[in-house]
Design an enzyme around this catalytic site. Structure first.
Site, short mmCIF file in Angstrom:
data_model
loop_
_atom_site.label_atom_id
_atom_site.label_comp_id
_atom_site.label_asym_id
_atom_site.label_seq_id
_atom_site.Cartn_x
_atom_site.Cartn_y
_atom_site.Cartn_z
N GLU A 130 6.48 10.08 14.19
CA GLU A 130 5.02 10.08 14.36
C GLU A 130 4.66 9.64 15.78
OE1 GLU A 130 4.10 7.34 11.27
OE2 GLU A 130 4.80 8.67 9.70
N PRO A 186 8.31 4.10 2.32
CA PRO A 186 8.27 5.38 1.60
C PRO A 186 9.54 6.21 1.78
CG PRO A 186 6.20 4.99 2.73
CD PRO A 186 7.16 3.93 3.20
N GLU A 196 6.47 9.37 5.92
CA GLU A 196 7.78 8.79 6.21
C GLU A 196 8.88 9.32 5.31
OE1 GLU A 196 4.96 7.10 5.92
OE2 GLU A 196 4.63 6.40 7.96
N SER A 225 8.17 1.83 6.73
CA SER A 225 9.40 2.59 6.51
C SER A 225 9.75 2.73 5.03
CB SER A 225 10.57 1.92 7.23
OG SER A 225 10.82 0.63 6.69
N HIS A 273 3.72 -5.28 10.25
CA HIS A 273 4.18 -5.01 11.61
C HIS A 273 5.18 -6.07 12.08
CE1 HIS A 273 0.44 -2.79 11.24
NE2 HIS A 273 0.79 -2.05 12.28
N LEU A 275 2.20 12.76 9.23
CA LEU A 275 2.32 11.32 8.95
C LEU A 275 2.86 11.11 7.53
CD1 LEU A 275 -0.57 8.95 10.05
CD2 LEU A 275 1.25 8.30 8.46
#
Lengths: 257, 342
Positions: free
Chosen positions: A29, A89, A60, A87, A129, A58
């Site tokens: 992405e 999915p 994953e 990450s 994040h 988009l």
């Protein structure tokens, strides 16, 4: 000898791999024109074209599953997950298929692909994040997990991961993205072996093992720690964590050489 | 065939198919072999020779018609109920059934030799592999397409939607072949999705086709057209083959708990093999001699399958370590040593 950041080292590793192996692809992405949210893929699409460096929708799970399909068709995809917390999915594809393809096919097919994941905290990031999901992968047979801790290491390990015949989950410590190191990328010549630890500092009395040297250099300077204790400490970066093979052994530890 | 097939392609003109008489008979032969092998596998499970087996009886036309419409160079990515497509691809069914004997993961056949991927059980997950392979083939300039099999239940999975979207965005030569067999284990298609499955293609911007999945010639025709669109123009197609799973979801399932007996009777009357037999006779393409020959061949086929499955041994323990990685890493070498003592 030049000074290089980890982001630059990773960028150069991708660039050199794309140049040396025409089967290497880079996808993910925002990795094209933007160069990735951390700029790791900066300029690669311009240099190698949209067939070999391309943005994906988009999704994953599809990035992982489609990468496997590309690998089965003979390509070597290097896929980017934009953030650690996004990450998950892709986990089903990674665990149920990517990790198992060589075994399932009795060695007839394999998944020589790399999934890069920026990870871990230390940068003041928000939820999703700043996660450290490496254990999920390290406990899955068929995967190799790589964590570089310095720019030169990052270059060598990413090149080795892309050249590796098995799937590699490559974790990039965000807190080290802008750390700098003096040296020449690829000066080691031969690719680094995946699965061997790096001795960051030699010592004889006790051993400190880290899966990544994430603390700021000022606080982790081995010299100060060993000198205040008056004993000699060996600092080791595992580079490629995996689950312990022995119940009594330390986890994520390979004997330093 | 009722409301569910209001728009479906059905009963194509024989002339329009481009199949010679031999091809028309071949389709019947493969459906008959599939039916007998499927019954045999179900019996083998009942006798303890297989761990589990998902019967496909009722779906022979959907599988044989679609697989037969492809070129040898095209890749098939099956789910777990595609024994009929495996028959068309010449996969050794004893090797295929290693998966269901629980003696190997995915079956021991060589997927690359048959261009028939390994049994894939996580529902819908193989769809993405078909899309990725098609993207890779396109990058190579190869003229081939891939076909992913899945069921009506899989259309609820994210992998299905992500796969359709990727295929459309990258103009990947893929056929999304949905066998709508009316049931996802115990959940009827009416509780699975509201929109007709074929119409979901609209959302991705490529053609959707509904076909009578119990009409082998209609399935063949729809798949031929989709394959040509994929290879020549990079246009994916979603095919919804409306069919029926006459058996349980698997040998571990009891369909009588959720399915009215009358429904099964209705669909038995639409048995795709009986229906095609009548069509061949009507067209004067096959006679009693041919059907007797096929029956004999199917009997021998099933007998070989039975003998082969019963004779197949568990794989040697050392294979547990053989292909986890290209090279055995140190920690697995130690484990291997502990197990084998070598």
């Amino acid at each position: 000898m030049t000074e290089v950041t980890m982001v630059k080292a990773l960028n150069e590793a991708l660039r050199d791999s794309l140049r040396d192996d025409a089967r290497t692809l880079v996808l993910g992405e925002d990795i094209g024109k933007l160069g990735g949210v951390f700029r790791v893929t900066d300029g690669l699409q311009e240099a190698f074209g949209t067939d070999r460096v391309f943005d994906t929708p988009l999704a994953e799970a599809a990035i992982a599953g489609v990468s496997l399909g590309l690998a089965l068709a003979g390509w070597h995809p290097v896929a980017e997950m934009q953030f650690d917390g996004f990450s998950y999915p892709a986990l089903d594809q990674v665990i149920s298929h990517i990790a198992k393809y060589r075994y399932r096919s009795r060695g007839r097919q394999s998944a020589p692909l790399v999934i890069r994941i920026p990870f871990a905290g230390g940068v003041g990031a928000a939820e999703h994040h700043s996660e450290s999901p490496e254990a999920y992968y390290a406990h899955t047979a068929g995967l190799k997990v790589v964590v570089p801790s310095t720019p030169l290491d990052a270059y060598d390990l990413l090149r080795a991961s892309i050249a590796d015949p098995d799937p590699v989950i490559f974790f990039e410590p965000k807190s080290r993205y802008w750390s700098k190191e003096h040296g020449d990328l690829g000066a080691n010549g031969d690719p680094l072996p995946i699965g061997k630890a790096r001795v960051a500092r030699r010592g004889t009395d006790w051993l400190r093992v880290r899966s990544r040297l994430l603390r700021r250099p000022r606080r982790t300077a081995p010299r100060s720690r060993s000198s205040t204790s008056g004993r000699s400490c060996r600092w080791t970066s595992t580079r490629s964590p995996r689950r312990s093979a022995r119940p009594d052994g330390p986890s994520s530890c390979t004997k330093p050489r | 065939m009722g409301e569910e097939l209001g728009r479906a392609v059905s009963d194509p003109d024989l002339e329009s198919l481009g199949l010679k008489e031999e091809g028309l008979r071949d389709l019947f032969r493969m459906m008959a072999l599939t039916r007998r092998a499927d019954l045999e596998a179900t019996a083998l499970q009942r006798q303890g020779e297989l761990a589990v087996y998902p019967p496909l009886a009722g779906q022979e036309a959907a599988q044989v018609g679609s697989a037969y419409a492809l070129e040898e160079s095209d890749w098939i990515f099956p789910s777990y109920r595609e024994l009929g497509a495996a028959v068309v691809r010449g996969v050794d069914l004893v090797e295929y059934l290693h998966f269901y004997r629980a003696t190997w993961h995915g079956g021991t056949y060589d997927a690359t030799a048959h261009r028939f991927g390994y049994v894939s059980v996580p529902v819908g997950s193989q769809i993405l592999h078909a899309v990725g392979y098609a993207m890779g083939a396109k990058l190579d300039g190869a003229s081939l397409c891939t076909l992913a099999y899945f069921g009506d239940g899989a259309t609820s999975e994210g992998d299905f939607h992500e796969g359709c979207n990727f295929a459309a965005v990258f103009h990947a030569p893929v056929i999304f072949f949905c066998q709508n067999n009316q049931w996802a284990i115990s959940v009827p298609v009416s509780a699975q999705t509201v929109a007709p499955i074929w119409r979901k293609a609209d959302a991705y911007g490529f053609p959707g086709v509904q076909v009578d999945g119990n009409d082998v010639l209609a399935v063949y025709q729809a798949t031929r057209e989709a394959a040509a669109r994929a290879r020549d123009e990079g246009i994916p197609t979603l095919i919804e083959a409306v069919t029926y799973r006459m058996g349980p979801h698997s040998t571990a399932d009891d369909a009588s708990r959720y399915r009215p007996a009358s429904e099964l009777e209705t669909w038995k009357a639409r048995d795709p093999i009986d229906r095609y037999r009548e069509r061949l006779v009507r067209a004067g393409v096959a006679d009693d001699g041919f059907f007797a020959e096929v029956e004999q061949e199917a009997g021998a086929f099933a007998a070989r399958l039975r003998a082969g499955v019963i004779a197949s041994e568990p794989r040697p323990v050392e294979e547990m370590f053989a292909w986890v990685f290209a090279e055995l890493p140190e920690h697995l070498r130690r484990q291997r040593q502990e197990v084998l003592g070598d």
